[in-house]
Design a protein around this motif. Sequence first.
Motif, short mmCIF file in Angstrom:
data_model
loop_
_atom_site.label_atom_id
_atom_site.label_comp_id
_atom_site.label_asym_id
_atom_site.label_seq_id
_atom_site.Cartn_x
_atom_site.Cartn_y
_atom_site.Cartn_z
N ARG A 140 -17.47 106.48 55.85
CA ARG A 140 -18.81 106.57 56.47
C ARG A 140 -19.67 105.39 56.01
O ARG A 140 -20.38 104.77 56.81
N TRP A 141 -19.64 105.12 54.72
CA TRP A 141 -20.43 104.02 54.17
C TRP A 141 -20.08 102.70 54.83
O TRP A 141 -20.96 101.91 55.19
N LEU A 142 -18.78 102.43 54.96
CA LEU A 142 -18.36 101.13 55.48
C LEU A 142 -18.73 100.97 56.95
O LEU A 142 -19.21 99.90 57.37
N LEU A 143 -18.55 102.01 57.73
CA LEU A 143 -18.97 101.95 59.14
C LEU A 143 -20.47 101.75 59.24
O LEU A 143 -20.96 100.94 60.04
N ALA A 144 -21.23 102.47 58.43
CA ALA A 144 -22.69 102.33 58.46
C ALA A 144 -23.11 100.92 58.07
O ALA A 144 -24.01 100.33 58.70
N ALA A 145 -22.48 100.36 57.05
CA ALA A 145 -22.81 99.00 56.61
C ALA A 145 -22.51 97.98 57.70
O ALA A 145 -23.19 96.95 57.81
N ALA A 146 -21.48 98.27 58.50
CA ALA A 146 -21.13 97.37 59.61
C ALA A 146 -22.02 97.59 60.83
O ALA A 146 -21.89 96.88 61.83
N GLY A 147 -22.92 98.58 60.74
CA GLY A 147 -23.80 98.87 61.86
C GLY A 147 -23.11 99.60 63.00
O GLY A 147 -23.55 99.53 64.16
N VAL A 148 -22.04 100.33 62.68
CA VAL A 148 -21.24 101.01 63.71
C VAL A 148 -21.61 102.49 63.75
O VAL A 148 -21.53 103.19 62.73
N GLU A 149 -22.01 102.96 64.90
CA GLU A 149 -22.29 104.39 65.07
C GLU A 149 -20.96 105.14 65.19
O GLU A 149 -20.00 104.64 65.78
N PHE A 150 -20.92 106.35 64.62
CA PHE A 150 -19.70 107.14 64.68
C PHE A 150 -20.02 108.61 64.89
O PHE A 150 -21.12 109.08 64.58
N GLU A 151 -19.03 109.31 65.44
CA GLU A 151 -19.14 110.75 65.65
C GLU A 151 -18.35 111.47 64.57
O GLU A 151 -17.39 110.92 64.02
N GLU A 152 -18.74 112.72 64.30
CA GLU A 152 -18.03 113.49 63.28
C GLU A 152 -17.62 114.86 63.82
O GLU A 152 -18.37 115.51 64.55
N VAL A 153 -16.43 115.26 63.45
CA VAL A 153 -15.93 116.60 63.71
C VAL A 153 -15.68 117.23 62.34
O VAL A 153 -14.94 116.69 61.52
N PHE A 154 -16.30 118.38 62.09
CA PHE A 154 -16.20 119.01 60.78
C PHE A 154 -15.21 120.18 60.81
O PHE A 154 -15.34 121.09 61.64
N LEU A 155 -14.25 120.14 59.93
CA LEU A 155 -13.32 121.25 59.76
C LEU A 155 -14.04 122.38 59.03
O LEU A 155 -14.63 122.18 57.97
N GLN A 156 -13.97 123.56 59.60
CA GLN A 156 -14.63 124.72 58.99
C GLN A 156 -13.68 125.87 58.70
O GLN A 156 -14.03 126.78 57.96
N THR A 157 -12.47 125.81 59.27
CA THR A 157 -11.50 126.88 59.04
C THR A 157 -10.11 126.30 58.81
O THR A 157 -9.82 125.17 59.24
N LYS A 158 -9.27 127.08 58.17
CA LYS A 158 -7.89 126.66 57.96
C LYS A 158 -7.15 126.56 59.29
O LYS A 158 -6.26 125.71 59.45
N GLU A 159 -7.56 127.40 60.25
CA GLU A 159 -6.92 127.37 61.57
C GLU A 159 -7.12 126.02 62.26
O GLU A 159 -6.21 125.49 62.91
N GLN A 160 -8.32 125.45 62.12
CA GLN A 160 -8.58 124.12 62.70
C GLN A 160 -7.66 123.07 62.07
O GLN A 160 -7.08 122.23 62.77
N TYR A 161 -7.54 123.13 60.77
CA TYR A 161 -6.71 122.18 60.03
C TYR A 161 -5.23 122.35 60.42
O TYR A 161 -4.53 121.37 60.72
N ASP A 162 -4.77 123.60 60.48
CA ASP A 162 -3.37 123.86 60.82
C ASP A 162 -3.06 123.42 62.24
O ASP A 162 -1.95 122.96 62.52
N LYS A 163 -4.03 123.55 63.14
CA LYS A 163 -3.80 123.12 64.53
C LYS A 163 -3.61 121.61 64.61
O LYS A 163 -2.76 121.12 65.38
N LEU A 164 -4.38 120.85 63.84
CA LEU A 164 -4.20 119.40 63.82
C LEU A 164 -2.79 119.04 63.37
O LEU A 164 -2.15 118.13 63.90
N ILE A 165 -2.31 119.76 62.36
CA ILE A 165 -0.95 119.51 61.87
C ILE A 165 0.08 119.89 62.94
O ILE A 165 1.00 119.12 63.24
N LYS A 166 -0.10 121.08 63.52
CA LYS A 166 0.84 121.56 64.54
C LYS A 166 0.89 120.63 65.74
O LYS A 166 1.96 120.39 66.33
N ASP A 167 -0.26 120.07 66.11
CA ASP A 167 -0.32 119.17 67.27
C ASP A 167 0.19 117.77 66.95
O ASP A 167 0.22 116.89 67.84
#
Length: 221
Positions: free
Chosen positions: A20-47
């Motif tokens: 995040r720091w490096l993108l911000a220092a470069a002046g680059v806007e970014f989007e964030e997706v926050f993991l809130q459950t184990k199911e979300q994390y497991d789905k990323l692995i499964k996919d």
Amino acid sequence: MSGKPRLTYLNGRGRMEPIRWLLAAAGVEFEEVFLQTKEQYDKLIKDGVLLFQQVPLVEIDGMKMVQTRAILSYIAGKYNLYGKDLKERALIDMYVEGISDLMQMILMFPFSPPDAKEKNLDSIKERATNRYFPVFEKVLKDHGQDFLVGNRLSRADVQLLDIILMAEEFKPDILAKFPLLQSFKARISNIPAIKKFLQPGSQRKPPTPEEDIPKVLAIFY
């Protein structure tokens, strides 16, 4: 998906924070997706999205990148924060590795067992003041420039400022014996893109609250 890099991680610092720091220092806007459950994390692995079944995940330029060092190197190279030649890059890498060693101690501190917290806190302060910050004070003195490498901003400067601010959360006067680092902190903090990232409401994350530790562990374990 927009053209902005998309960062998938917890809503907290961890290994994503230097990204995040490096993108911000470069002046680059970014989007964030926050993991809130184990199911979300497991789905990323499964996919098959996570190459080594690990986050951070950064989607940028058509790639799904994992592994923090690789991500940081790519961003630094893409946005001209990685020196002008191979020798400067080697110095930047060397400094960043030292910063990362101290950062690992700080990031793991909230997960310390209760009976080890005081010892680990003392160790962070001791390592910062006796092993790591003296090195960067000397680098600035010997180099004689405003930045650690060459005479322009690099990922090493950005990550050093990040770790200084983290260390000050443990000990506000931790730079008392390092006048050049004090000046460095003020100078780098006033670079417009970085100054913006330091303002309230930015995507910079606060320290991990102790009450959030069980939630973090529940996602990954």
